[in-house]
Design a protein around this motif. Structure first.
Motif, PDB file in Angstrom:
ATOM      1  N   MET A   1      15.273 -19.933  -1.244  1.00 23.40           N
ATOM      2  CA  MET A   1      15.292 -18.536  -0.882  1.00 23.40           C
ATOM      3  C   MET A   1      14.105 -17.842  -1.553  1.00 23.40           C
ATOM      4  O   MET A   1      13.863 -17.993  -2.736  1.00 23.40           O
ATOM      5  CB  MET A   1      16.611 -17.903  -1.317  1.00 23.40           C
ATOM      6  N   ALA A   2      13.379 -17.044  -0.799  1.00 24.43           N
ATOM      7  CA  ALA A   2      12.224 -16.315  -1.315  1.00 24.43           C
ATOM      8  C   ALA A   2      12.662 -14.993  -1.933  1.00 24.43           C
ATOM      9  O   ALA A   2      13.638 -14.389  -1.504  1.00 24.43           O
ATOM     10  CB  ALA A   2      11.231 -16.059  -0.197  1.00 24.43           C
ATOM     11  N   THR A   3      11.898 -14.553  -2.922  1.00 32.23           N
ATOM     12  CA  THR A   3      12.165 -13.273  -3.563  1.00 32.23           C
ATOM     13  C   THR A   3      11.067 -12.297  -3.176  1.00 32.23           C
ATOM     14  O   THR A   3       9.882 -12.609  -3.305  1.00 32.23           O
ATOM     15  CB  THR A   3      12.184 -13.434  -5.094  1.00 32.23           C
ATOM     16  N   VAL A   4      11.441 -11.127  -2.702  1.00 32.57           N
ATOM     17  CA  VAL A   4      10.481 -10.097  -2.329  1.00 32.57           C
ATOM     18  C   VAL A   4      10.004  -9.416  -3.608  1.00 32.57           C
ATOM     19  O   VAL A   4      10.814  -8.979  -4.423  1.00 32.57           O
ATOM     20  CB  VAL A   4      11.122  -9.065  -1.380  1.00 32.57           C
ATOM     21  N   THR A   5       8.678  -9.350  -3.782  1.00 24.04           N
ATOM     22  CA  THR A   5       8.126  -8.713  -4.975  1.00 24.04           C
ATOM     23  C   THR A   5       7.304  -7.477  -4.638  1.00 24.04           C
ATOM     24  O   THR A   5       6.985  -6.690  -5.515  1.00 24.04           O
ATOM     25  CB  THR A   5       7.249  -9.693  -5.764  1.00 24.04           C
ATOM     26  N   SER A   6       6.944  -7.307  -3.364  1.00 21.89           N
ATOM     27  CA  SER A   6       6.205  -6.119  -2.945  1.00 21.89           C
ATOM     28  C   SER A   6       6.541  -5.799  -1.499  1.00 21.89           C
ATOM     29  O   SER A   6       7.009  -6.651  -0.756  1.00 21.89           O
ATOM     30  CB  SER A   6       4.700  -6.315  -3.117  1.00 21.89           C
ATOM     31  N   MET A   7       6.301  -4.534  -1.139  1.00 20.55           N
ATOM     32  CA  MET A   7       6.580  -4.108   0.224  1.00 20.55           C
ATOM     33  C   MET A   7       5.784  -2.852   0.533  1.00 20.55           C
ATOM     34  O   MET A   7       5.233  -2.212  -0.361  1.00 20.55           O
ATOM     35  CB  MET A   7       8.071  -3.865   0.428  1.00 20.55           C
ATOM     36  N   LYS A   8       5.740  -2.482   1.804  1.00 23.11           N
ATOM     37  CA  LYS A   8       5.057  -1.265   2.217  1.00 23.11           C
ATOM     38  C   LYS A   8       5.810  -0.065   1.667  1.00 23.11           C
ATOM     39  O   LYS A   8       7.032  -0.048   1.626  1.00 23.11           O
ATOM     40  CB  LYS A   8       5.002  -1.177   3.744  1.00 23.11           C
ATOM     41  N   CYS A   9       5.074   0.939   1.244  1.00 26.14           N
ATOM     42  CA  CYS A   9       5.672   2.191   0.782  1.00 26.14           C
ATOM     43  C   CYS A   9       6.582   2.735   1.885  1.00 26.14           C
ATOM     44  O   CYS A   9       6.251   2.657   3.072  1.00 26.14           O
ATOM     45  CB  CYS A   9       4.553   3.184   0.464  1.00 26.14           C
ATOM     46  N   ALA A  10       7.715   3.311   1.507  1.00 26.68           N
ATOM     47  CA  ALA A  10       8.678   3.827   2.480  1.00 26.68           C
ATOM     48  C   ALA A  10       8.218   5.100   3.190  1.00 26.68           C
ATOM     49  O   ALA A  10       8.809   5.493   4.185  1.00 26.68           O
ATOM     50  CB  ALA A  10      10.021   4.077   1.799  1.00 26.68           C
ATOM     51  N   CYS A  11       7.150   5.727   2.723  1.00 23.44           N
ATOM     52  CA  CYS A  11       6.583   6.896   3.399  1.00 23.44           C
ATOM     53  C   CYS A  11       6.049   6.418   4.753  1.00 23.44           C
ATOM     54  O   CYS A  11       5.224   5.503   4.807  1.00 23.44           O
ATOM     55  CB  CYS A  11       5.466   7.495   2.550  1.00 23.44           C
ATOM     56  N   GLU A  12       6.517   7.008   5.834  1.00 21.72           N
ATOM     57  CA  GLU A  12       6.161   6.528   7.179  1.00 21.72           C
ATOM     58  C   GLU A  12       4.665   6.519   7.460  1.00 21.72           C
ATOM     59  O   GLU A  12       4.160   5.629   8.126  1.00 21.72           O
ATOM     60  CB  GLU A  12       6.886   7.356   8.237  1.00 21.72           C
ATOM     61  N   LYS A  13       3.927   7.518   6.952  1.00 17.37           N
ATOM     62  CA  LYS A  13       2.501   7.610   7.238  1.00 17.37           C
ATOM     63  C   LYS A  13       1.645   6.823   6.252  1.00 17.37           C
ATOM     64  O   LYS A  13       0.462   6.641   6.464  1.00 17.37           O
ATOM     65  CB  LYS A  13       2.059   9.071   7.234  1.00 17.37           C
ATOM     66  N   CYS A  14       2.237   6.342   5.179  1.00 16.22           N
ATOM     67  CA  CYS A  14       1.502   5.660   4.109  1.00 16.22           C
ATOM     68  C   CYS A  14       1.152   4.227   4.508  1.00 16.22           C
ATOM     69  O   CYS A  14       1.928   3.540   5.170  1.00 16.22           O
ATOM     70  CB  CYS A  14       2.343   5.662   2.842  1.00 16.22           C
ATOM     71  N   LEU A  15      -0.009   3.783   4.061  1.00 18.35           N
ATOM     72  CA  LEU A  15      -0.469   2.418   4.325  1.00 18.35           C
ATOM     73  C   LEU A  15      -0.349   1.523   3.102  1.00 18.35           C
ATOM     74  O   LEU A  15      -0.643   0.337   3.172  1.00 18.35           O
ATOM     75  CB  LEU A  15      -1.934   2.447   4.773  1.00 18.35           C
ATOM     76  N   CYS A  16       0.069   2.077   1.979  1.00 14.55           N
ATOM     77  CA  CYS A  16       0.085   1.349   0.709  1.00 14.55           C
ATOM     78  C   CYS A  16       1.173   0.275   0.658  1.00 14.55           C
ATOM     79  O   CYS A  16       2.256   0.457   1.192  1.00 14.55           O
ATOM     80  CB  CYS A  16       0.311   2.317  -0.442  1.00 14.55           C
ATOM     81  N   VAL A  17       0.831  -0.823  -0.019  1.00 12.71           N
ATOM     82  CA  VAL A  17       1.803  -1.856  -0.357  1.00 12.71           C
ATOM     83  C   VAL A  17       2.022  -1.727  -1.856  1.00 12.71           C
ATOM     84  O   VAL A  17       1.072  -1.632  -2.631  1.00 12.71           O
ATOM     85  CB  VAL A  17       1.275  -3.260   0.003  1.00 12.71           C
ATOM     86  N   VAL A  18       3.277  -1.694  -2.258  1.00 15.01           N
ATOM     87  CA  VAL A  18       3.616  -1.440  -3.651  1.00 15.01           C
ATOM     88  C   VAL A  18       4.443  -2.577  -4.230  1.00 15.01           C
ATOM     89  O   VAL A  18       5.281  -3.157  -3.542  1.00 15.01           O
ATOM     90  CB  VAL A  18       4.353  -0.080  -3.781  1.00 15.01           C
ATOM     91  N   SER A  19       4.167  -2.901  -5.481  1.00 11.69           N
ATOM     92  CA  SER A  19       4.965  -3.874  -6.214  1.00 11.69           C
ATOM     93  C   SER A  19       6.319  -3.237  -6.504  1.00 11.69           C
ATOM     94  O   SER A  19       6.382  -2.084  -6.946  1.00 11.69           O
ATOM     95  CB  SER A  19       4.253  -4.217  -7.525  1.00 11.69           C
ATOM     96  N   LEU A  20       7.388  -3.954  -6.264  1.00 11.12           N
ATOM     97  CA  LEU A  20       8.718  -3.399  -6.527  1.00 11.12           C
ATOM     98  C   LEU A  20       8.897  -3.088  -8.015  1.00 11.12           C
ATOM     99  O   LEU A  20       9.617  -2.171  -8.376  1.00 11.12           O
ATOM    100  CB  LEU A  20       9.801  -4.356  -6.046  1.00 11.12           C
TER     101      LEU A  20
END
Length: 54
Positions: A1-20
């Motif tokens: 099973m893989a662990t998620v460590t980063s994801m796209k910012c939840a702001c709809e217009k944002c392009l950033c990927v953020v470390s959890l």
């Protein structure tokens, strides 16, 4: 099973990927900065100047 460590910012217009680990968690969602987490009050800019999601 893989662990998620980063994801796209939840702001709809944002392009950033953020470390959890570094993200701002609010209402079960993860954001890259306070401006995005708070819905860009007073047209406050994203911490990433090149993003321009405000």
């Amino acid at each position: 099973m893989a662990t998620v460590t980063s994801m796209k910012c939840a702001c709809e217009k944002c392009l950033c990927v953020v470390s959890l680990e570094d993200a701002i968690a609010k209402d079960g969602k993860y954001y890259c900065c306070e401006a995005c987490a708070n819905g860009h009050p007073n047209d406050q800019d994203c911490q990433q100047k090149e993003c321009g999601c405000s």
